[in-house]
Design a protein around this motif. Structure first.
Motif, PDB file in Angstrom:
ATOM      1  N   ASP A   1      38.682  26.575  29.057  1.00  0.00           N
ATOM      2  CA  ASP A   1      37.329  27.565  29.393  1.00  0.00           C
ATOM      3  C   ASP A   1      36.622  27.519  29.177  1.00  0.00           C
ATOM      4  O   ASP A   1      35.755  27.141  30.189  1.00  0.00           O
ATOM      5  CB  ASP A   1      37.934  28.924  28.524  1.00  0.00           C
TER       6      ASP A   1
ATOM      7  N   TRP B   1      35.425  26.199  32.756  1.00  0.00           N
ATOM      8  CA  TRP B   1      35.641  26.961  34.292  1.00  0.00           C
ATOM      9  C   TRP B   1      34.315  27.515  33.729  1.00  0.00           C
ATOM     10  O   TRP B   1      33.709  27.876  34.766  1.00  0.00           O
ATOM     11  CB  TRP B   1      36.338  28.022  33.958  1.00  0.00           C
TER      12      TRP B   1
ATOM     13  N   TYR C   1      31.109  29.455  35.706  1.00  0.00           N
ATOM     14  CA  TYR C   1      31.276  30.745  35.648  1.00  0.00           C
ATOM     15  C   TYR C   1      30.419  31.343  34.206  1.00  0.00           C
ATOM     16  O   TYR C   1      31.178  31.654  33.773  1.00  0.00           O
ATOM     17  CB  TYR C   1      32.501  31.390  35.668  1.00  0.00           C
TER      18      TYR C   1
ATOM     19  N   GLN D   1      30.575  34.746  32.665  1.00  0.00           N
ATOM     20  CA  GLN D   1      32.389  35.946  32.686  1.00  0.00           C
ATOM     21  C   GLN D   1      32.595  34.577  31.589  1.00  0.00           C
ATOM     22  O   GLN D   1      33.056  35.429  30.863  1.00  0.00           O
ATOM     23  CB  GLN D   1      33.250  35.030  33.887  1.00  0.00           C
ATOM     24  N   TYR D   2      32.305  33.254  30.963  1.00  0.00           N
ATOM     25  CA  TYR D   2      32.885  32.658  30.146  1.00  0.00           C
ATOM     26  C   TYR D   2      31.964  32.985  29.210  1.00  0.00           C
ATOM     27  O   TYR D   2      33.370  33.969  28.220  1.00  0.00           O
ATOM     28  CB  TYR D   2      31.887  31.418  30.023  1.00  0.00           C
TER      29      TYR D   2
ATOM     30  N   TYR E   1      33.856  36.419  27.953  1.00  0.00           N
ATOM     31  CA  TYR E   1      35.540  35.967  27.886  1.00  0.00           C
ATOM     32  C   TYR E   1      34.954  36.025  26.756  1.00  0.00           C
ATOM     33  O   TYR E   1      36.000  36.214  25.590  1.00  0.00           O
ATOM     34  CB  TYR E   1      35.944  35.262  28.577  1.00  0.00           C
TER      35      TYR E   1
ATOM     36  N   GLY F   1      43.527  31.858  28.567  1.00  0.00           N
ATOM     37  CA  GLY F   1      41.798  31.451  29.286  1.00  0.00           C
ATOM     38  C   GLY F   1      41.945  32.098  30.589  1.00  0.00           C
ATOM     39  O   GLY F   1      43.342  31.861  30.906  1.00  0.00           O
ATOM     40  N   CYS F   2      40.973  31.222  31.472  1.00  0.00           N
ATOM     41  CA  CYS F   2      40.583  31.357  33.015  1.00  0.00           C
ATOM     42  C   CYS F   2      42.443  30.670  33.148  1.00  0.00           C
ATOM     43  O   CYS F   2      42.192  32.291  34.434  1.00  0.00           O
ATOM     44  CB  CYS F   2      39.472  31.041  33.724  1.00  0.00           C
TER      45      CYS F   2
ATOM     46  N   CYS G   1      45.505  33.609  34.161  1.00  0.00           N
ATOM     47  CA  CYS G   1      45.168  34.841  35.002  1.00  0.00           C
ATOM     48  C   CYS G   1      43.999  34.523  36.359  1.00  0.00           C
ATOM     49  O   CYS G   1      44.479  35.491  37.374  1.00  0.00           O
ATOM     50  CB  CYS G   1      44.277  35.719  34.501  1.00  0.00           C
ATOM     51  N   HIS G   2      43.543  33.449  36.774  1.00  0.00           N
ATOM     52  CA  HIS G   2      42.971  32.696  38.211  1.00  0.00           C
ATOM     53  C   HIS G   2      43.321  31.826  38.837  1.00  0.00           C
ATOM     54  O   HIS G   2      43.720  30.662  37.940  1.00  0.00           O
ATOM     55  CB  HIS G   2      41.318  33.423  37.416  1.00  0.00           C
TER      56      HIS G   2
ATOM     57  N   MET H   1      39.281  31.985  43.430  1.00  0.00           N
ATOM     58  CA  MET H   1      39.377  32.604  41.733  1.00  0.00           C
ATOM     59  C   MET H   1      40.107  34.491  42.276  1.00  0.00           C
ATOM     60  O   MET H   1      39.715  35.360  40.409  1.00  0.00           O
ATOM     61  CB  MET H   1      38.023  33.554  40.952  1.00  0.00           C
TER      62      MET H   1
ATOM     63  N   LEU I   1      43.662  36.449  41.771  1.00  0.00           N
ATOM     64  CA  LEU I   1      44.006  36.967  40.406  1.00  0.00           C
ATOM     65  C   LEU I   1      45.891  36.140  40.923  1.00  0.00           C
ATOM     66  O   LEU I   1      46.164  36.662  41.823  1.00  0.00           O
ATOM     67  CB  LEU I   1      43.668  38.746  39.986  1.00  0.00           C
TER      68      LEU I   1
ATOM     69  N   HIS J   1      46.403  44.257  44.719  1.00  0.00           N
ATOM     70  CA  HIS J   1      44.910  44.177  43.961  1.00  0.00           C
ATOM     71  C   HIS J   1      44.712  44.848  42.701  1.00  0.00           C
ATOM     72  O   HIS J   1      44.378  44.533  41.901  1.00  0.00           O
ATOM     73  CB  HIS J   1      43.562  44.258  45.278  1.00  0.00           C
TER      74      HIS J   1
ATOM     75  N   ARG K   1      45.457  43.660  38.944  1.00  0.00           N
ATOM     76  CA  ARG K   1      44.897  43.832  38.163  1.00  0.00           C
ATOM     77  C   ARG K   1      44.931  44.234  37.103  1.00  0.00           C
ATOM     78  O   ARG K   1      44.872  43.930  35.658  1.00  0.00           O
ATOM     79  CB  ARG K   1      43.635  44.537  38.041  1.00  0.00           C
TER      80      ARG K   1
ATOM     81  N   VAL L   1      48.714  40.749  35.619  1.00  0.00           N
ATOM     82  CA  VAL L   1      47.647  39.644  35.082  1.00  0.00           C
ATOM     83  C   VAL L   1      47.785  40.266  33.526  1.00  0.00           C
ATOM     84  O   VAL L   1      48.450  39.372  33.014  1.00  0.00           O
ATOM     85  CB  VAL L   1      46.545  39.393  35.307  1.00  0.00           C
TER      86      VAL L   1
HETATM   87  C1  HEC Z   1      44.193  38.277  31.142  1.00  0.00           C
HETATM   88  C2  HEC Z   1      42.884  37.606  32.650  1.00  0.00           C
HETATM   89  C3  HEC Z   1      42.576  36.904  32.430  1.00  0.00           C
HETATM   90  C4  HEC Z   1      41.683  36.176  31.643  1.00  0.00           C
HETATM   91  C5  HEC Z   1      41.874  35.612  30.996  1.00  0.00           C
HETATM   92  C6  HEC Z   1      40.562  35.791  32.638  1.00  0.00           C
HETATM   93  N1  HEC Z   1      39.804  36.793  33.261  1.00  0.00           N
HETATM   94 FE1  HEC Z   1      38.976  36.589  35.065  1.00  0.00          FE
HETATM   95  N2  HEC Z   1      39.234  38.503  35.613  1.00  0.00           N
HETATM   96  C7  HEC Z   1      40.583  39.083  35.224  1.00  0.00           C
HETATM   97  C8  HEC Z   1      40.509  40.625  36.084  1.00  0.00           C
HETATM   98  C9  HEC Z   1      41.483  41.034  35.715  1.00  0.00           C
HETATM   99  C10 HEC Z   1      39.263  40.924  36.970  1.00  0.00           C
HETATM  100  C11 HEC Z   1      39.004  42.101  37.877  1.00  0.00           C
HETATM  101  C12 HEC Z   1      39.359  41.255  38.614  1.00  0.00           C
HETATM  102  C13 HEC Z   1      39.496  42.958  40.000  1.00  0.00           C
HETATM  103  O1  HEC Z   1      38.957  43.673  39.256  1.00  0.00           O
HETATM  104  O2  HEC Z   1      39.067  41.997  41.134  1.00  0.00           O
HETATM  105  C14 HEC Z   1      38.569  39.450  36.683  1.00  0.00           C
HETATM  106  C15 HEC Z   1      37.305  39.119  37.757  1.00  0.00           C
HETATM  107  C16 HEC Z   1      37.096  37.679  37.680  1.00  0.00           C
HETATM  108  C17 HEC Z   1      35.539  37.236  38.035  1.00  0.00           C
HETATM  109  C18 HEC Z   1      35.363  38.223  39.722  1.00  0.00           C
HETATM  110  C19 HEC Z   1      33.779  38.552  39.068  1.00  0.00           C
HETATM  111  C20 HEC Z   1      33.355  39.333  38.267  1.00  0.00           C
HETATM  112  O3  HEC Z   1      32.861  39.408  37.227  1.00  0.00           O
HETATM  113  O4  HEC Z   1      34.090  40.754  38.674  1.00  0.00           O
HETATM  114  C21 HEC Z   1      35.280  36.009  37.568  1.00  0.00           C
HETATM  115  C22 HEC Z   1      34.347  35.478  38.437  1.00  0.00           C
HETATM  116  C23 HEC Z   1      36.497  35.696  36.411  1.00  0.00           C
HETATM  117  N3  HEC Z   1      36.959  36.837  36.423  1.00  0.00           N
HETATM  118  C24 HEC Z   1      36.060  34.434  36.113  1.00  0.00           C
HETATM  119  C25 HEC Z   1      36.924  34.146  35.087  1.00  0.00           C
HETATM  120  C26 HEC Z   1      36.494  32.687  33.943  1.00  0.00           C
HETATM  121  C27 HEC Z   1      35.256  32.742  34.077  1.00  0.00           C
HETATM  122  C28 HEC Z   1      37.880  32.879  33.322  1.00  0.00           C
HETATM  123  C29 HEC Z   1      37.271  31.955  31.749  1.00  0.00           C
HETATM  124  C30 HEC Z   1      36.779  32.191  31.301  1.00  0.00           C
HETATM  125  C31 HEC Z   1      38.173  34.988  33.217  1.00  0.00           C
HETATM  126  N4  HEC Z   1      38.101  35.198  34.150  1.00  0.00           N
HETATM  127  C32 HEC Z   1      39.314  34.674  32.434  1.00  0.00           C
HETATM  128  C33 HEC Z   1      41.371  38.479  34.557  1.00  0.00           C
HETATM  129  C34 HEC Z   1      40.873  37.761  33.195  1.00  0.00           C
END
Ligand code: HEC
Ligand code: HEC
Length: 287
Positions: free
Chosen positions: A48, A51, A55, A58-59, A62, A173-174, A177-178, A183, A185, A208, A212, A215
């Motif tokens: 992570d 990543w 980002y 988001q990091y 998370y 981690g990221c 799901c991504h 980026m 899902l 979509h 959500r 994942v």
């Molecule tokens: C368990 C699943 C999961 C994990 C693990 C995860 N994400 Fe996400 N992420 C999501 C979901 C669900 C969304 C919302 C998507 C939507 O609504 O379109 C999202 C949205 C995002 C977005 C889109 C912008 C936003 O803020 O809405 C980014 C960039 C992102 N994640 C980055 C990360 C990063 C970097 C990590 C690791 C540190 C991470 N994600 C870990 C599920 C996850």
């Protein structure tokens, strides 16, 4: 008088259009700066922190899964010895590993720490030892899809839990799901894709909005290990019991058809089902 009105009207319109153009220009420039990838994500990147270079916001959010000060209604958050606070569970789960040790779940950042510490894995001392299959790693780490792509899915399910301790080190981690390029899902666990296929559906067609929750359903889900899967001899093949439908009645019918029980409680002699992740299941049944 008419000409003056026309002139002033035009001036106002031109002024507003100029403002709009300026605004569009600004936003375009902002967009360029808001996302400037610092690193190129190669293959399945399980770290992570890497990543997080691209980002950072988001990091950071998370990483808040490390916060254990909050205890929710269903007892998640802090570490809570559930057998101590609910001694009846020891009887309920007699003969099943949860009766040895069961703490309330913590945030995703702890997934690896907590599986290292649990007594349910039988504390194997070296690779090849122990009672638990490698399949138990499946919901713990983005190293799992990485390893599956390296050695193959059936091979992944065919080892011992103790075989992969040195490979699976990054908590959920990221990459779980991504898709690193878009980026978007994405589903990284074969069991969910295969469960859709078993129902005659194609997970690529999920909306979509469905994605959500899908994942999360890669791991927060009822499952069993299929030990008789054709072409996967010797594997503990992770399988979701959805062939006849996803609701509880159909899942029960499915298990009845294959005469499956997670284990038989040696005190009551009752075949027991749906005991994985008892935290979610017991509480959701209001027990
Ligand atoms: C368990 C699943 C999961 C994990 C693990 C995860 N994400 Fe996400 N992420 C999501 C979901 C669900 C969304 C919302 C998507 C939507 O609504 O379109 C999202 C949205 C995002 C977005 C889109 C912008 C936003 O803020 O809405 C980014 C960039 C992102 N994640 C980055 C990360 C990063 C970097 C990590 C690791 C540190 C991470 N994600 C870990 C599920 C996850
Ligand atoms: C790769 C598997 C995996 C995925 C994907 C996943 N989880 Fe988890 N989740 C876990 C595991 C394992 C734990 C328990 C970790 C522990 O106790 O150390 C957990 C714990 C949790 C908890 C309890 C922790 C707390 O602090 O309250 C919540 C809530 C949760 N997950 C929600 C979600 C949501 C929402 C999604 C989808 C956006 C999701 N999970 C996706 C595996 C996963």
């Amino acid at each position: 008088m008419k000409n003056w009105i026309l002139f002033l009207g035009t001036a106002v319109v031109v002024f507003l259009l100029a403002l709009l153009a300026l605004n569009i220009f600004d936003r375009r420039n902002e967009a360029k700066f808001a996302y400037q990838p610092k690193v190129q994500l190669e293959g399945i990147e399980p770290r992570d922190s890497v990543w997080g270079e691209n980002y950072p916001r988001q990091y950071q959010s998370y990483m808040k899964t490390k916060d254990t000060t909050f205890v929710s209604m269903i007892n998640t958050g802090g570490t809570n010895d559930m057998l101590e606070s609910n001694p009846e569970f020891v009887i309920l789960w007699a003969g099943y590993a949860f009766s040895k040790d069961y703490n309330s779940p913590r945030g995703h950042a702890y997934a690896i720490d907590d599986i290292h510490q649990t007594l349910r894995t039988g504390a194997p001392m070296q690779p090849g030892d122990g009672v638990m299959p490698s399949t138990c790693w499946t919901c713990k780490s983005p190293d799992v899809p990485r390893l599956m792509s390296e050695i193959g899915v059936t091979e992944f399910y065919s080892s011992k839990f103790s075989d992969f301790g040195s490979e699976i080190i990054n908590p959920i981690g990221c990459a779980d799901c991504h898709n690193p390029e878009t980026m978007k899902l994405t589903i990284t666990r074969p069991a969910l894709i295969e469960a859709f296929e078993a129902m005659g559906k194609n997970i690529d067609e999920a909306s979509h909005q469905e994605m959500r929750s899908l994942v999360c359903a890669q791991c927060h889900v009822e499952y069993y290990f299929d030990k008789k899967k054709p072409d996967a001899e010797g594997a503990n093949y992770l399988t979701f019991p959805w062939k006849d439908g996803m609701d509880v009645d159909n899942v029960e019918k499915y298990y009845d058809n294959i005469q499956f029980a997670d284990w038989v409680n040696p005190l009551s002699k009752t075949p027991m089902l749906k005991a994985q992740h008892p935290d979610y299941e017991i509480y959701s049944q209001g027990v």
